[in-house]
Structure formats: C-alpha cells, structure tokens
Design a protein around this motif. Structure first.
Motif, short mmCIF file in Angstrom:
data_model
loop_
_atom_site.label_atom_id
_atom_site.label_comp_id
_atom_site.label_asym_id
_atom_site.label_seq_id
_atom_site.Cartn_x
_atom_site.Cartn_y
_atom_site.Cartn_z
N CYS A 167 56.46 73.80 70.73
CA CYS A 167 56.91 75.14 70.04
C CYS A 167 58.39 75.44 70.38
O CYS A 167 59.16 75.75 69.44
CB CYS A 167 56.11 76.33 70.67
SG CYS A 167 54.40 76.40 69.80
N CYS A 168 58.72 75.11 71.67
CA CYS A 168 60.07 75.30 72.35
C CYS A 168 61.24 74.30 71.29
O CYS A 168 62.04 74.92 70.85
CB CYS A 168 60.31 75.29 73.51
SG CYS A 168 59.51 76.46 74.75
N TYR A 176 46.33 77.09 66.08
CA TYR A 176 47.71 76.40 66.68
C TYR A 176 48.84 76.34 65.71
O TYR A 176 49.88 76.37 66.15
CB TYR A 176 47.29 74.98 67.31
CG TYR A 176 46.66 74.93 68.75
CD1 TYR A 176 47.35 74.85 69.71
CD2 TYR A 176 45.61 75.55 69.00
CE1 TYR A 176 46.75 74.57 70.94
CE2 TYR A 176 44.87 75.64 70.30
CZ TYR A 176 45.58 75.06 71.27
OH TYR A 176 45.08 75.23 72.54
N THR A 177 48.49 76.09 64.52
CA THR A 177 49.50 76.16 63.48
C THR A 177 50.09 77.43 63.42
O THR A 177 51.27 77.55 63.40
CB THR A 177 48.75 75.76 62.15
OG1 THR A 177 48.21 74.51 62.29
CG2 THR A 177 49.61 75.98 61.09
N TYR A 182 60.56 73.00 68.28
CA TYR A 182 60.75 73.48 67.10
C TYR A 182 61.40 74.72 66.79
O TYR A 182 62.12 74.95 65.82
CB TYR A 182 59.11 73.47 66.42
CG TYR A 182 59.14 73.63 65.22
CD1 TYR A 182 59.46 72.82 64.12
CD2 TYR A 182 58.55 75.29 64.41
CE1 TYR A 182 59.27 73.10 62.63
CE2 TYR A 182 58.38 75.13 63.21
CZ TYR A 182 58.85 74.18 62.42
OH TYR A 182 58.74 74.51 60.89
N GLY A 183 61.36 75.75 67.88
CA GLY A 183 62.07 77.01 67.68
C GLY A 183 63.61 76.76 67.69
O GLY A 183 64.18 77.54 67.24
N LEU A 231 52.50 78.05 66.19
CA LEU A 231 53.86 77.40 66.19
C LEU A 231 54.77 78.00 65.60
O LEU A 231 55.78 78.01 66.00
CB LEU A 231 53.42 76.02 65.30
CG LEU A 231 54.72 75.09 65.20
CD1 LEU A 231 55.39 74.63 66.45
CD2 LEU A 231 54.40 74.00 64.19
N SER A 232 54.46 78.71 64.63
CA SER A 232 55.21 79.52 63.84
C SER A 232 55.57 80.82 64.70
O SER A 232 57.00 81.45 64.41
CB SER A 232 54.88 80.10 62.47
OG SER A 232 54.68 79.01 61.70
N LEU A 245 53.16 74.21 73.99
CA LEU A 245 54.33 74.94 74.06
C LEU A 245 55.49 74.46 74.08
O LEU A 245 56.56 74.82 73.79
CB LEU A 245 54.11 75.88 75.26
CG LEU A 245 53.10 76.73 75.44
CD1 LEU A 245 52.84 77.44 76.86
CD2 LEU A 245 52.91 77.79 74.28
N VAL A 293 55.46 81.62 68.04
CA VAL A 293 56.10 81.31 69.26
C VAL A 293 57.79 80.84 68.55
O VAL A 293 58.55 81.39 69.50
CB VAL A 293 55.37 80.17 69.88
CG1 VAL A 293 56.42 79.80 71.22
CG2 VAL A 293 54.06 80.77 70.41
N SER A 294 57.69 80.18 67.62
CA SER A 294 59.01 79.60 67.53
C SER A 294 59.82 80.84 66.82
O SER A 294 61.05 80.94 67.01
CB SER A 294 59.05 78.64 66.34
OG SER A 294 58.04 77.43 66.74
N VAL A 351 50.77 68.89 65.52
CA VAL A 351 49.80 69.98 65.79
C VAL A 351 48.30 69.48 65.88
O VAL A 351 47.66 69.73 67.14
CB VAL A 351 50.07 70.95 64.96
CG1 VAL A 351 48.81 72.14 65.18
CG2 VAL A 351 51.34 71.79 65.17
#
Length: 428
Positions: free
Chosen positions: A238-239, A366-367, A241-242, A370-371, A235, A373-374, A354
C-alpha cells in the motif's frame, strides 16, 4: 492465504496481437467487468471534469467552497473503498455493483438540477459513495478471475489487469469529449447522459451478472480489519502504491503550476492529459506483456517507480535551465510520458499482487484497502507537497524532493513468497 493459489504456466505461441489473444481467452464474466470499467469512466468523465466550472460560474460558489465540494467527492470515494470491499466480501459482487449503479444514477440526476449548496453536496456524496461500492467489486473480481485465467495457462494475470487499466483510460479519454458535446446544450444534459450510461450498466448487470460467481467465497464472519492491519507485507505494498498515486496526483498540483510558469496559462494541460490516456490505451498491453515475461510483479513495480522518479528529475533539470515557452513544455511532457510508463508497470502489478496477500474470502476488503490506505498517503503527501511549493525554494528543489520519494518507495516493496518467485522465474 489467498482466495486462489498463484502459479504461472509456460507461454503460448503468439499468433495474434497481445490484445486479441488476451480478449479471446477471457471468460464472459471478465469481458462484462472490463466493459463495465470502460462504461463507468465514460459516464464519470462526461460530467466531473466540468463540475468545478459549473459550480463557480452557473451556481456562483466561492472558490474555497468549490474546492471543498471536490474534496468531499474524493473523500467519499477513496475513503470508503475499504467499506465497499468489505461489503463485496459479505454480500457478493452483483448486489454491491447494482446498488452502486443506482446511487450513481441518482447522484448524477440530482446534480443536474441541484442549485443550492446542500443539494450539490448531497449529490456529490452520492456520486462518490457509488464508486466506493462498484469499483472495489469490479476490481477485486477482475483480480480474482485473473488468477483463474493465469491458472488455465493463458499467461500472467497482469495481462488481464492491464486490459482493465486500458479500458478505464479509454473511458477517461472518450468521456470528456462526450461531455464537451453535451455541454453545448447545458450541464444538466451532460449529467443526464452520465446517468443514462449507468442505467445501461445497471441493465446489463441485472441481465448478465450471475447471482453467485463460482469460486467466490462470501465471508459472513465479522472482522478481517485487524488481520489486515497486522499484514506488514500488504501495508508495504500500500505504501509503495500510495507513492505512485502521490506522483500521479502531481498532474493536478505541481504540473499545472509548471505549465503556467513556462507558458503563462494552463491551456496545454488538456493535451498532456490526452497524451497520458492515449499512451495507456495504445501501449498498456504490450508493456504488460513484456514486463510479465521478463520482470514479475516486484520488479515491475520497482522499475515503474524508478521511471516516475526519472520524470520528476527531468523537470528538475529543466528548472535549473529555466526553459520557458513551447520548449519549456517539453520537460512537463517528458514527465507525463515517464509517469505513464511507470503507471503501466505499477498499476497492473499492484492489483495482481493483492490476491497473494489477502486472506481467504477477503479479497474485496484488501482491494478496497489498497485504494483507501493509498488515498490517505496521497492526502498527507499532497499537503506536504503544497507546503513545499509555497516555501519559495529554488525552482528545482521541490521536483528533486518529489523524485526521491519513489526511489525510497522501492525499498518498501515486499518480497513475494518463494513459490511465487520460482514460478515467475520459470515463466520468464
């Protein structure tokens, strides 16, 4: 746990260019998937950049409805990535990619003939849902195969993922050029050409994609989302990357406002987008090779986010000086260059990370997460950015606020396991 363990090997001699060496050692499956990414973006960008103008002029939709339709496409794509990733883990790469291609073909063909609002919305939802299927399938399998490639001693896995990014940007550059030529006929022709590209992709995968990919574990048991939500390191990734995606989204929000402020129109935007795409196509592999040899995944993402922050700071400084006209475009161009350099460091590193954080058999989930959540972070962050831009604050303040966000995100980056860190240090 991961689908495959992570380790690196000593570098091999570089008799050829990084691009040639990387492509030479790719498996046939990896080549197929990377060429698929190129074809996906050619077909997509031959149509979608011109959709807003078509809806507003040819169909006569109100501006708010045009925005609503475009938002639905983004939501149906990014929001459902996690679903697409779960389906890949359960049913495999091949069926999910094939269904995604069929949906995209149907969506483009329908969009070309759609004249009523409900038909346009349905076609756009098909187009977005298709990407939510095939993109997690392609990206997760490329990430998994990149680990295999790394294990065989060909170099860091980020080189393979960099090639995927470069192929996508090449498609994003060629697609609009093809679309402009096809629009000389009409919008329906552009849509049918986009559908035709996906027919070719569908045929290629029916012929070349194996029914079962060696080493790919299908997960029949339910669950996985709970463990994902408890995975703090994932997570945190993700943050971070977001935050990069939020910065990239300013190409559609803050940068057009800046370009119009300094030149009186948004005509220069197309050149800035072309500059970004060309930079990725030409420099992604050399940058990734350098970063893989010297930085590793965490430091690559950290430096990439700092470059993005520097891009915002450049525009903030120019705002203080109140540049206008052609010189006023230089800070925006500087932002695009720094953002793109940051992108070249952040994107391959995030995707390569990832597999280290995913559970066994859950790399698709998970891949996709990632998109998704971001994308949620971008939705919230873009709303906040729009509110800040509307407050009428001094010109430099919104850009300074935006510059602080990637800097803060560097602190969110998780640490890699000691084994992975030591292996990366040995590689460097």
């Amino acid at each position: 746990m991961t689908d495959l363990p992570s380790r690196t090997h000593p570098r091999r001699s570089a008799a050829k260019s990084p691009r040639e060496r990387t492509w030479k050692h790719l498996s046939p499956l990896l080549r197929l998937l990377i060429l698929t990414q190129l074809a996906f973006n050619i077909g997509f960008y031959a149509v979608l950049p011109f959709l807003a103008a078509h809806l507003g002029t040819a169909i006569g939709m109100a501006g708010w409805m045009v925005g609503f339709v475009l938002g639905l496409r983004t939501f149906s794509q990014q929001g459902l990535f996690v679903v697409g990733g779960w389906l890949v883990d359960r049913y495999g790469v091949r069926p999910v990619v094939l269904v995604g291609c069929v949906l995209r073909i149907a969506g483009f063909a329908w969009l070309g003939d759609a004249e009523q609002t409900w038909a346009v919305i349905a076609a756009v939802l098909l187009i977005g849902s298709a990407a939510a299927l095939f993109s997690p399938a392609v990206e997760s399998e490329v990430a998994r195969q990149a680990v295999v490639w790394e294990e065989k001693g060909h170099g860091p896995r980020t080189r393979v993922l960099a090639l995927l990014s470069a192929a996508g940007q090449a498609g994003a550059f060629v697609g609009p050029l093809l679309g402009v030529l096809l629009l000389a006929v009409n919008f329906r022709t552009a849509c049918l050409a986009g559908a035709g590209v996906f027919v070719l992709v569908l045929a290629g995968h029916l012929w070349l994609m194996p029914q079962h990919i060696p080493g790919r574990v299908r997960t029949r048991k339910r669950g996985g989302v709970g463990a994902l939500l408890r995975n703090r390191r994932f997570l945190a990734l993700c943050c971070a990357y977001g935050t990069y995606l939020l910065a990239y989204n300013q190409l559609y929000l803050a940068v057009p406002d800046e370009v119009e402020r300094v030149t009186g129109s948004q005509a220069a935007l197309s050149w800035l987008f072309a500059l970004s795409s060309l930079l990725v196509v030409l420099a992604q592999l050399p940058v990734t090779r350098w970063a893989g040899d010297r930085l590793g995944l965490r430091r690559s993402m950290g430096w990439g986010l700092l470059l993005v922050a520097a891009g915002f700071a450049v525009v903030a400084t120019a705002r203080l000086a109140n540049w206008t006209g052609i010189p006023g475009l230089l800070p925006a161009a500087g932002y695009v260059v720094l953002l793109t350099l940051g992108q070249m460091l952040v994107v391959p590193a995030a995707r390569a990370w990832v597999p280290d954080l995913a559970e066994d058999g859950r790399i698709g989930l998970y891949t996709g997460a990632l998109s998704s959540v971001s994308g949620l972070i971008v939705l919230i962050g873009s709303s906040a950015t729009g509110a800040i831009l509307d407050l009428g604050l001094p010109a430099a303040i919104p850009w300074l606020v935006l510059a602080t966000v990637p800097v803060l995100a560097v602190a969110l980056l998780p640490h890699r396991p000691e084994k992975a860190e030591s292996a990366a240090a040995a590689e460097r």
